[in-house]
Scaffold this motif. Structure first.
Motif, PDB file in Angstrom:
ATOM      1  N   ILE A   3       0.708  -1.330   0.073  1.00 12.48           N
ATOM      2  CA  ILE A   3       0.116  -0.059   0.207  1.00 12.48           C
ATOM      3  C   ILE A   3       0.878   1.234  -0.035  1.00 12.48           C
ATOM      4  O   ILE A   3       1.706   1.258   0.851  1.00 12.48           O
ATOM      5  N   LEU A   4       0.485   2.188  -0.940  1.00 12.84           N
ATOM      6  CA  LEU A   4       1.352   3.646  -0.951  1.00 12.84           C
ATOM      7  C   LEU A   4       0.227   4.607  -0.309  1.00 12.84           C
ATOM      8  O   LEU A   4      -0.967   4.636  -0.813  1.00 12.84           O
ATOM      9  N   VAL A   5       0.676   5.388   0.577  1.00 11.37           N
ATOM     10  CA  VAL A   5       0.044   6.353   0.982  1.00 11.37           C
ATOM     11  C   VAL A   5       0.266   7.723   0.827  1.00 11.37           C
ATOM     12  O   VAL A   5       1.722   7.916   0.801  1.00 11.37           O
ATOM     13  N   LEU A   6      -0.324   8.669   0.414  1.00  9.38           N
ATOM     14  CA  LEU A   6      -0.125  10.010   0.014  1.00  9.38           C
ATOM     15  C   LEU A   6      -0.295  10.645   1.140  1.00  9.38           C
ATOM     16  O   LEU A   6      -1.169  11.117   1.596  1.00  9.38           O
ATOM     17  N   LEU A   7       0.768  11.729   1.568  1.00 11.11           N
ATOM     18  CA  LEU A   7       0.555  12.474   2.689  1.00 11.11           C
ATOM     19  C   LEU A   7       1.017  14.033   2.535  1.00 11.11           C
ATOM     20  O   LEU A   7       2.199  14.067   1.705  1.00 11.11           O
ATOM     21  N   LYS A   8       0.539  14.836   2.978  1.00 12.42           N
ATOM     22  CA  LYS A   8       1.018  16.155   3.075  1.00 12.42           C
ATOM     23  C   LYS A   8       1.037  16.631   4.563  1.00 12.42           C
ATOM     24  O   LYS A   8       0.006  16.321   5.182  1.00 12.42           O
ATOM     25  N   GLN A   9       1.836  17.488   4.826  1.00 16.64           N
ATOM     26  CA  GLN A   9       1.793  18.044   6.068  1.00 16.64           C
ATOM     27  C   GLN A   9       1.072  19.212   5.828  1.00 16.64           C
ATOM     28  O   GLN A   9       1.328  20.150   5.014  1.00 16.64           O
ATOM     29  N   THR A  10       0.199  19.843   6.950  1.00 13.35           N
ATOM     30  CA  THR A  10      -0.437  20.861   6.806  1.00 13.35           C
ATOM     31  C   THR A  10      -0.695  21.830   8.006  1.00 13.35           C
ATOM     32  O   THR A  10      -0.220  21.029   9.081  1.00 13.35           O
ATOM     33  N   VAL A  29       3.644  28.397  13.518  1.00 10.18           N
ATOM     34  CA  VAL A  29       2.625  27.379  13.187  1.00 10.18           C
ATOM     35  C   VAL A  29       2.764  26.119  13.804  1.00 10.18           C
ATOM     36  O   VAL A  29       4.051  25.354  13.500  1.00 10.18           O
ATOM     37  N   ARG A  30       1.659  25.517  14.316  1.00 11.48           N
ATOM     38  CA  ARG A  30       1.817  23.892  14.491  1.00 11.48           C
ATOM     39  C   ARG A  30       1.212  23.164  13.332  1.00 11.48           C
ATOM     40  O   ARG A  30       0.318  23.381  12.639  1.00 11.48           O
ATOM     41  N   PHE A  31       2.346  22.435  12.730  1.00 11.86           N
ATOM     42  CA  PHE A  31       1.989  21.601  11.822  1.00 11.86           C
ATOM     43  C   PHE A  31       1.496  20.212  12.087  1.00 11.86           C
ATOM     44  O   PHE A  31       2.129  19.526  13.122  1.00 11.86           O
ATOM     45  N   VAL A  32       0.521  19.559  11.477  1.00 11.57           N
ATOM     46  CA  VAL A  32       0.257  18.107  11.561  1.00 11.57           C
ATOM     47  C   VAL A  32       0.074  17.314  10.254  1.00 11.57           C
ATOM     48  O   VAL A  32       0.297  18.162   9.205  1.00 11.57           O
ATOM     49  N   ILE A  33      -0.037  16.037  10.183  1.00 13.31           N
ATOM     50  CA  ILE A  33      -0.538  15.383   9.165  1.00 13.31           C
ATOM     51  C   ILE A  33      -1.895  15.896   8.600  1.00 13.31           C
ATOM     52  O   ILE A  33      -2.961  16.129   9.517  1.00 13.31           O
ATOM     53  N   ASN A  34      -1.954  16.351   7.455  1.00  9.65           N
ATOM     54  CA  ASN A  34      -3.263  16.779   6.871  1.00  9.65           C
ATOM     55  C   ASN A  34      -4.427  15.617   7.367  1.00  9.65           C
ATOM     56  O   ASN A  34      -4.295  14.591   7.263  1.00  9.65           O
ATOM     57  N   TYR A  39      -6.332   9.741   8.021  1.00 10.08           N
ATOM     58  CA  TYR A  39      -7.318   8.613   7.717  1.00 10.08           C
ATOM     59  C   TYR A  39      -6.629   7.414   6.995  1.00 10.08           C
ATOM     60  O   TYR A  39      -6.811   6.493   6.992  1.00 10.08           O
ATOM     61  N   ALA A  40      -6.068   7.969   5.921  1.00 10.57           N
ATOM     62  CA  ALA A  40      -5.447   7.344   4.790  1.00 10.57           C
ATOM     63  C   ALA A  40      -4.312   6.250   5.470  1.00 10.57           C
ATOM     64  O   ALA A  40      -4.475   5.282   5.334  1.00 10.57           O
ATOM     65  N   ALA A  68       6.005  15.099  10.101  1.00  8.05           N
ATOM     66  CA  ALA A  68       4.653  14.394   9.826  1.00  8.05           C
ATOM     67  C   ALA A  68       4.975  12.825   9.310  1.00  8.05           C
ATOM     68  O   ALA A  68       4.235  12.123   9.854  1.00  8.05           O
ATOM     69  N   ILE A  69       5.988  12.842   8.457  1.00 14.33           N
ATOM     70  CA  ILE A  69       6.231  11.369   8.150  1.00 14.33           C
ATOM     71  C   ILE A  69       6.690  10.470   9.247  1.00 14.33           C
ATOM     72  O   ILE A  69       6.241   9.512   9.546  1.00 14.33           O
ATOM     73  N   ARG A  70       7.421  11.242  10.155  1.00 15.13           N
ATOM     74  CA  ARG A  70       7.837  10.297  11.294  1.00 15.13           C
ATOM     75  C   ARG A  70       6.796   9.834  12.165  1.00 15.13           C
ATOM     76  O   ARG A  70       6.776   8.951  12.552  1.00 15.13           O
ATOM     77  N   THR A  71       5.652  10.820  12.350  1.00 18.73           N
ATOM     78  CA  THR A  71       4.440  10.503  12.873  1.00 18.73           C
ATOM     79  C   THR A  71       3.738   9.320  12.414  1.00 18.73           C
ATOM     80  O   THR A  71       3.329   8.135  13.018  1.00 18.73           O
ATOM     81  N   ALA A  72       3.872   9.355  11.035  1.00 16.01           N
ATOM     82  CA  ALA A  72       3.080   8.272  10.087  1.00 16.01           C
ATOM     83  C   ALA A  72       3.907   6.831  10.284  1.00 16.01           C
ATOM     84  O   ALA A  72       3.159   5.697  10.415  1.00 16.01           O
ATOM     85  N   LEU A  73       5.337   6.962  10.300  1.00 14.22           N
ATOM     86  CA  LEU A  73       5.955   5.533  10.667  1.00 14.22           C
ATOM     87  C   LEU A  73       5.771   5.284  12.152  1.00 14.22           C
ATOM     88  O   LEU A  73       5.846   4.000  12.287  1.00 14.22           O
ATOM     89  N   ALA A  74       5.393   6.051  12.957  1.00 20.59           N
ATOM     90  CA  ALA A  74       5.457   5.706  14.325  1.00 20.59           C
ATOM     91  C   ALA A  74       3.937   5.078  14.404  1.00 20.59           C
ATOM     92  O   ALA A  74       3.903   4.190  15.296  1.00 20.59           O
ATOM     93  N   MET A  75       3.072   5.360  13.769  1.00 21.60           N
ATOM     94  CA  MET A  75       1.731   4.821  13.832  1.00 21.60           C
ATOM     95  C   MET A  75       1.857   3.322  13.185  1.00 21.60           C
ATOM     96  O   MET A  75       1.038   2.560  13.746  1.00 21.60           O
ATOM     97  N   GLY A  76       2.702   3.310  12.370  1.00 24.65           N
ATOM     98  CA  GLY A  76       2.738   1.798  12.089  1.00 24.65           C
ATOM     99  C   GLY A  76       3.394   1.716  10.502  1.00 24.65           C
ATOM    100  O   GLY A  76       3.419   0.546   9.864  1.00 24.65           O
TER     101      GLY A  76
END
Lengths: 256, 327
Positions: A3-10, A29-34, A39-40, A68-76
């Motif tokens: 699975i490929l996930v498209l991710l933008k930081q917003t 500004v505080r940035f997060v995963i869009n 959800y993706a 944001a990418i590290r957060t997604a990696l930390a999610m799994g």
């Protein structure tokens, strides 16, 4: 399943927007995963837990996007690729070309993105990418089921739900309600630092100047006129209600 | 220089939505003396082309097919491309609706074109057009121009001036025969589940009655629904109400959720978080009903009532009934 996930930081959605020198100011500004991409990410990790396989994050953006990418990696998620070469930044047209070049060197069964980003909100890039790759897509999903190669998506269509079927490989986009994203665990956060994060440049992707020429140009960015606070009605509740109904029907003429 | 502009009619349940006339109005302006075409896709929709000439439409393309009964990106693409080949537009307009939001980027990618999504205004004239669109769900705005190639825009309902009848063009209707096979049917709609609250569509509603955490539970939406029914309004909600499980996420208004611009927005028991205000503060008239006089929603409201929504909303409904009955 790969699975490929498209991710933008917003920006975090609770941030106020200020404009300086014709641009939205990013300082402090505080940035997060869009949120739609979050959800993706969650959906991809759930599918991996169910079907095995890999989850790879693909992103375009400046180096701050790594957070944001590290957060997604930390999610799994397992690994990530970030296009942070400025010559790759343009508009939705160029973003789809860049992502297509990032996708084409990989094996995948499924691509998941958010249905839009909460910053520019144009909702184009994922669908454009599906067209570039020549694969079917189903957008704004509130539910996704995969059995073998059969995909069933519940699509939010202005309040109605369309139950849509397709066959892998397919690209889908996430709508709010698809799932409840998890918080990264401590172990997840520790592991995330060691997971591979590759940076790619224009040279790596071998895109033509034509592919990297934006079709659109932002000529002005500005804040709307601040909405002026109106009146808090006073007096007996019964009179307030009468006054309000009178104003809406006879003064504002928005009812009747 | 005059241009040829093609509009994808926004069809829902075999009817043209209002935004179609808004797009025809915009197309006439962009065309600058050139031709305006309309594409109508669906099943049993031929009659929708009748009379469009009177709104300024030169050509209506109709593709009437069982395969187009529901939105299907690849089938739509095949049908729409037939019209594009015949008409050769330099600009294409679609609604920023469930169909156009998805189909705009399909055509933009296919034509290698730039797209400006969700426009609320058009400035300039001739070849120097700037499309105005919200970013951050309306916390800020940008003006965007297309630098090269075909122009594609998606239009937010309720914002542009609709075309008016009386133009008196004859308007030709061209029926296109298109056959669909794999891979035109790569995705298929198996069924449609119509939700209870779809009487009036949120994004096109002239009036919205919206509830927040103050409604307390799912049944707390009942007085709001009664008021909405009376006014022909749609019911919306804040993220707080959706997260708490009082209602479906499809009703959510805000930066995550739908962005709406009705004539009248009645916020009931909504405190007014920044991300909610982003989704509704462009409404023409805003009414706030909240127990807390310090609630931020009052800062964007034209009319505020400090009080309990369970007391105020039924009173409003009954007063509206009285007043509207006298008309």
């Amino acid at each position: 399943m790969d699975i490929l996930v498209l991710l933008k930081q917003t920006f975090d959605t609770e941030e106020r927007i200020t404009v300086e020198n014709g641009k939205v100011k990013e300082d402090g500004v505080r940035f997060v995963i869009n949120p739609y991409d979050e959800y993706a990410v969650e959906e991809a990790i759930r599918l991996k837990e169910e079907h095995d396989g890999t989850v790879t994050i693909l992103s375009i953006g400046p180096s701050r996007t790594e957070e944001a990418i590290r957060t997604a990696l930390a999610m799994g998620a397992d690994e990530a690729v970030l296009a942070d070469d400025e010559s790759l930044f343009g508009d939705e047209y160029t973003a789809a070309k860049v992502l297509a070049a990032m996708v084409k060197v990989r094996n995948y069964d499924l691509i998941i993105g958010g249905n839009q980003a909460v910053d520019d909100g144009s909702g184009q890039v994922a669908v454009r990418l599906a067209e570039e790759l020549g694969i079917p897509h189903i957008s704004t999903l509130t539910k996704l089921e995969i059995n073998g190669t059969e995909v069933v998506g519940h699509r939010d269509a202005e309040g109605d739900v369309e139950v849509v079927t397709a066959t892998l490989p397919v690209l889908v986009t996430a709508q709010q309600g698809l799932n409840e994203p998890r918080y990264p665990s401590l172990i997840g956060i520790r592991k995330a630092g060691k997971k591979p994060l590759t940076h790619v440049t224009a040279a790596d992707l071998r895109l033509s100047p034509e592919d990297l020429t934006a079709r659109t140009e932002i000529v002005e960015t500005y804040l709307p006129k601040p909405k002026e606070a109106g009146r808090i009605l006073q007096g007996e509740m019964n009179d307030q209600v009468k006054e309000l109904v009178h104003s809406l029907t006879n003064v504002e003429k928005v009812v009747g | 220089m005059s241009k040829k502009v093609l509009v994808l009619a926004d069809v829902r349940r075999q009817k043209l939505r209002n935004v179609t006339l808004e797009m025809i109005g915009a197309a006439t302006r962009i065309a600058d003396g050139g031709e305006v075409g309309v594409v109508i896709l669906g099943k049993d929709i031929k009659a929708l082309a009748d009379g469009l000439g009177n709104y300024g439409v030169d050509v209506s393309y109709v593709v009437d097919s069982a395969e187009l009964e529901h939105y299907n990106p690849s089938a739509y693409r095949k049908a729409f491309m037939e019209a594009v080949r015949d008409f050769e537009p330099s600009a294409i307009l679609m609604a920023h609706s469930a169909v156009g939001r998805d189909f705009g980027p399909v055509m933009a990618a296919r034509l290698g074109a730039g797209q400006v999504s969700d426009i609320v205004d058009i400035e300039g004239e001739g070849d120097d057009l700037r499309f105005v669109r919200p970013i951050y769900a309306g916390k800020a705005f940008t003006k965007v121009r297309i630098k090269q190639g075909t122009t594609i825009v998606t239009v937010r309902p309720n914002n542009l001036t609709p075309a008016e009848a009386g133009v008196g063009k004859a308007g030709t209707v061209k029926e296109l025969a298109v056959s669909f096979e794999q891979p035109d049917l790569a995705t298929m709609v198996r069924e449609i589940v119509e939700k209870a609250n779809t009487g009036v569509d949120l994004t096109e509603a002239k009036v919205i009655v919206s509830g927040g955490r103050g409604v307390k539970d799912a049944s707390g939406f009942e007085p709001l629904k009664e008021l909405a029914d009376l006014l022909g309004a749609a019911v919306g909600a804040s993220r707080g109400a959706c997260d708490a499980g009082y209602c479906d996420y499809s009703l959510q208004i805000g930066q995550t959720g739908k962005v709406v611009t009705p004539d009248l927005y009645i916020a009931c028991g909504i405190s007014g978080a920044i991300q909610h205000l982003a989704g509704m503060s462009s409404s023409k008239v805003i009414v706030a009903i909240n127990k807390d006089p310090e609630a931020p929603i009052f800062q964007v409201a034209d009319y505020g009532i400090v009080g309990d929504l369970f007391e105020v909303v039924p009173m409003l409904t009954s007063e509206f009934k009285n007043v509207l009955a006298d008309r």
